[in-house]
Design a protein around this motif. Structure first.
Motif, PDB file in Angstrom:
ATOM      1  N   PRO A  54      77.998  40.834  17.775  1.00 41.79           N
ATOM      2  CA  PRO A  54      78.172  40.488  19.194  1.00 41.79           C
ATOM      3  C   PRO A  54      76.982  39.805  19.851  1.00 41.79           C
ATOM      4  O   PRO A  54      77.155  38.776  20.507  1.00 41.79           O
ATOM      5  CB  PRO A  54      78.478  41.829  19.857  1.00 41.79           C
ATOM      6  N   GLY A  55      75.776  40.332  19.708  1.00 43.05           N
ATOM      7  CA  GLY A  55      74.655  39.694  20.379  1.00 43.05           C
ATOM      8  C   GLY A  55      73.327  40.366  20.117  1.00 43.05           C
ATOM      9  O   GLY A  55      73.254  41.585  19.956  1.00 43.05           O
ATOM     10  N   VAL A  56      72.270  39.551  20.099  1.00 43.61           N
ATOM     11  CA  VAL A  56      70.924  40.076  19.865  1.00 43.61           C
ATOM     12  C   VAL A  56      70.470  40.939  21.037  1.00 43.61           C
ATOM     13  O   VAL A  56      70.966  40.813  22.147  1.00 43.61           O
ATOM     14  CB  VAL A  56      69.901  38.951  19.613  1.00 43.61           C
ATOM     15  N   PHE A  57      69.531  41.803  20.750  1.00 46.72           N
ATOM     16  CA  PHE A  57      68.890  42.703  21.703  1.00 46.72           C
ATOM     17  C   PHE A  57      69.827  43.774  22.275  1.00 46.72           C
ATOM     18  O   PHE A  57      69.448  44.482  23.199  1.00 46.72           O
ATOM     19  CB  PHE A  57      68.191  41.929  22.843  1.00 46.72           C
ATOM     20  N   SER A  58      71.020  43.900  21.729  1.00 44.68           N
ATOM     21  CA  SER A  58      71.856  45.040  22.111  1.00 44.68           C
ATOM     22  C   SER A  58      71.573  46.171  21.117  1.00 44.68           C
ATOM     23  O   SER A  58      71.137  45.919  19.991  1.00 44.68           O
ATOM     24  CB  SER A  58      73.345  44.672  22.096  1.00 44.68           C
ATOM     25  N   ARG A  59      71.821  47.390  21.521  1.00 45.48           N
ATOM     26  CA  ARG A  59      71.461  48.554  20.703  1.00 45.48           C
ATOM     27  C   ARG A  59      72.058  48.495  19.303  1.00 45.48           C
ATOM     28  O   ARG A  59      71.353  48.603  18.302  1.00 45.48           O
ATOM     29  CB  ARG A  59      71.916  49.829  21.421  1.00 45.48           C
ATOM     30  N   THR A  60      73.355  48.305  19.208  1.00 41.60           N
ATOM     31  CA  THR A  60      74.016  48.348  17.911  1.00 41.60           C
ATOM     32  C   THR A  60      73.663  47.132  17.062  1.00 41.60           C
ATOM     33  O   THR A  60      73.401  47.249  15.870  1.00 41.60           O
ATOM     34  CB  THR A  60      75.540  48.454  18.089  1.00 41.60           C
ATOM     35  N   SER A  86      76.108  34.729  15.885  1.00 42.43           N
ATOM     36  CA  SER A  86      76.536  35.273  17.179  1.00 42.43           C
ATOM     37  C   SER A  86      76.684  34.129  18.172  1.00 42.43           C
ATOM     38  O   SER A  86      76.376  32.980  17.859  1.00 42.43           O
ATOM     39  CB  SER A  86      75.515  36.282  17.715  1.00 42.43           C
ATOM     40  N   VAL A  87      77.126  34.448  19.383  1.00 39.97           N
ATOM     41  CA  VAL A  87      77.267  33.423  20.422  1.00 39.97           C
ATOM     42  C   VAL A  87      75.967  33.195  21.181  1.00 39.97           C
ATOM     43  O   VAL A  87      75.919  32.379  22.095  1.00 39.97           O
ATOM     44  CB  VAL A  87      78.398  33.760  21.430  1.00 39.97           C
ATOM     45  N   ASP A  88      74.902  33.879  20.810  1.00 42.66           N
ATOM     46  CA  ASP A  88      73.624  33.736  21.500  1.00 42.66           C
ATOM     47  C   ASP A  88      73.075  32.311  21.375  1.00 42.66           C
ATOM     48  O   ASP A  88      73.340  31.620  20.392  1.00 42.66           O
ATOM     49  CB  ASP A  88      72.591  34.706  20.908  1.00 42.66           C
ATOM     50  N   SER A  89      72.238  31.934  22.335  1.00 36.40           N
ATOM     51  CA  SER A  89      71.584  30.626  22.272  1.00 36.40           C
ATOM     52  C   SER A  89      70.555  30.624  21.147  1.00 36.40           C
ATOM     53  O   SER A  89      70.033  31.684  20.766  1.00 36.40           O
ATOM     54  CB  SER A  89      70.895  30.308  23.597  1.00 36.40           C
ATOM     55  N   PRO A  90      70.210  29.461  20.612  1.00 37.07           N
ATOM     56  CA  PRO A  90      69.211  29.419  19.542  1.00 37.07           C
ATOM     57  C   PRO A  90      67.859  29.965  19.979  1.00 37.07           C
ATOM     58  O   PRO A  90      67.131  30.534  19.170  1.00 37.07           O
ATOM     59  CB  PRO A  90      69.108  27.940  19.187  1.00 37.07           C
ATOM     60  N   TRP A  91      67.516  29.832  21.264  1.00 41.24           N
ATOM     61  CA  TRP A  91      66.203  30.298  21.726  1.00 41.24           C
ATOM     62  C   TRP A  91      66.133  31.818  21.775  1.00 41.24           C
ATOM     63  O   TRP A  91      65.127  32.397  21.425  1.00 41.24           O
ATOM     64  CB  TRP A  91      65.868  29.664  23.085  1.00 41.24           C
ATOM     65  N   SER A  92      67.222  32.472  22.171  1.00 39.01           N
ATOM     66  CA  SER A  92      67.207  33.937  22.135  1.00 39.01           C
ATOM     67  C   SER A  92      67.202  34.428  20.692  1.00 39.01           C
ATOM     68  O   SER A  92      66.600  35.452  20.376  1.00 39.01           O
ATOM     69  CB  SER A  92      68.369  34.533  22.930  1.00 39.01           C
ATOM     70  N   ILE A 130      82.479  37.048  22.886  1.00 40.53           N
ATOM     71  CA  ILE A 130      81.470  37.359  21.869  1.00 40.53           C
ATOM     72  C   ILE A 130      82.146  37.539  20.514  1.00 40.53           C
ATOM     73  O   ILE A 130      83.367  37.634  20.430  1.00 40.53           O
ATOM     74  CB  ILE A 130      80.641  38.616  22.229  1.00 40.53           C
ATOM     75  N   ALA A 131      81.358  37.592  19.467  1.00 46.94           N
ATOM     76  CA  ALA A 131      81.905  37.800  18.133  1.00 46.94           C
ATOM     77  C   ALA A 131      82.149  39.283  17.887  1.00 46.94           C
ATOM     78  O   ALA A 131      81.355  40.129  18.310  1.00 46.94           O
ATOM     79  CB  ALA A 131      80.947  37.271  17.073  1.00 46.94           C
TER      80      ALA A 131
END
Length: 173
Positions: A54-60, A86-92, A130-131
């Motif tokens: 789903p996304g970086v910097f999330s707990r799981t 993930s759907v995050d931007s390349p910078w994150s 999100i994925a």
């Protein structure tokens, strides 16, 4: 979601690499720090593992990506690259790689169809878009040879199963 035996789409998307994350100070990333990922490129050398999350910097997801970081050494013997998606931007993604010392690239599904093409985009809830958490092993001929999808939170793929699928796709099992 793609199934075993399906042809994987030859997706192209932005990619954050460990090298770029190390070479540039966090908060100073530009488009020059982003590489292009095309699935057909690594498939020329053997099977590929794609881990959607789903996304970086999330707990799981942080827990999963760090677990994959620690497990990646096992795949080195099988010579199969691992890519997080993930759907995050390349910078994150670059900041996450830097923060958690990942040694594998992260592909950005931001503003492209990579999440849709593999059939793992979440379609409901406040987090739609999100994925879903899923893993695919793609053989060198582009055929999906392994799939896994989380059915509940805090579940992760069985890395022994992924390793076996990679060995089979590489013809070493």
């Amino acid at each position: 979601m793609l199934e075993i035996g399906d042809d994987a789409p030859d997706v192209t998307a932005p990619m954050a690499t460990p090298e770029a994350a190390r070479e540039t100070d966090r908060g100073s990333y530009t488009g020059d720090d982003v590489r292009e990922f095309s699935l057909s490129d690594p498939l020329e050398d053997g099977p590929v593992v794609l881990a959607f999350y789903p996304g970086v910097f999330s707990r799981t997801c942080t827990r999963e990506l760090c677990e994959l970081r620690d497990w990646k050494a096992d795949l080195a013997d099988l010579d199969a690259p691992l890519y997080g998606v993930s759907v995050d931007s390349p910078w994150s993604l670059l900041a996450f790689i830097d923060e958690y010392d990942l040694q594998y690239p992260l592909v950005s599904g931001f503003n492209n169809d990579v999440i849709d093409d593999f059939g793992v985009r979440r379609e409901d809830s406040i987090m739609r878009g999100i994925a879903n958490r899923a893993v695919f092993v793609v053989a060198p001929d582009g055929t999906v040879t392994y799939t896994w999808k989380a059915t509940e939170p805090l579940t992760f793929p069985d890395t022994d199963e992924v390793e076996a699928a990679v060995a089979e796709a590489a013809g070493t099992k």
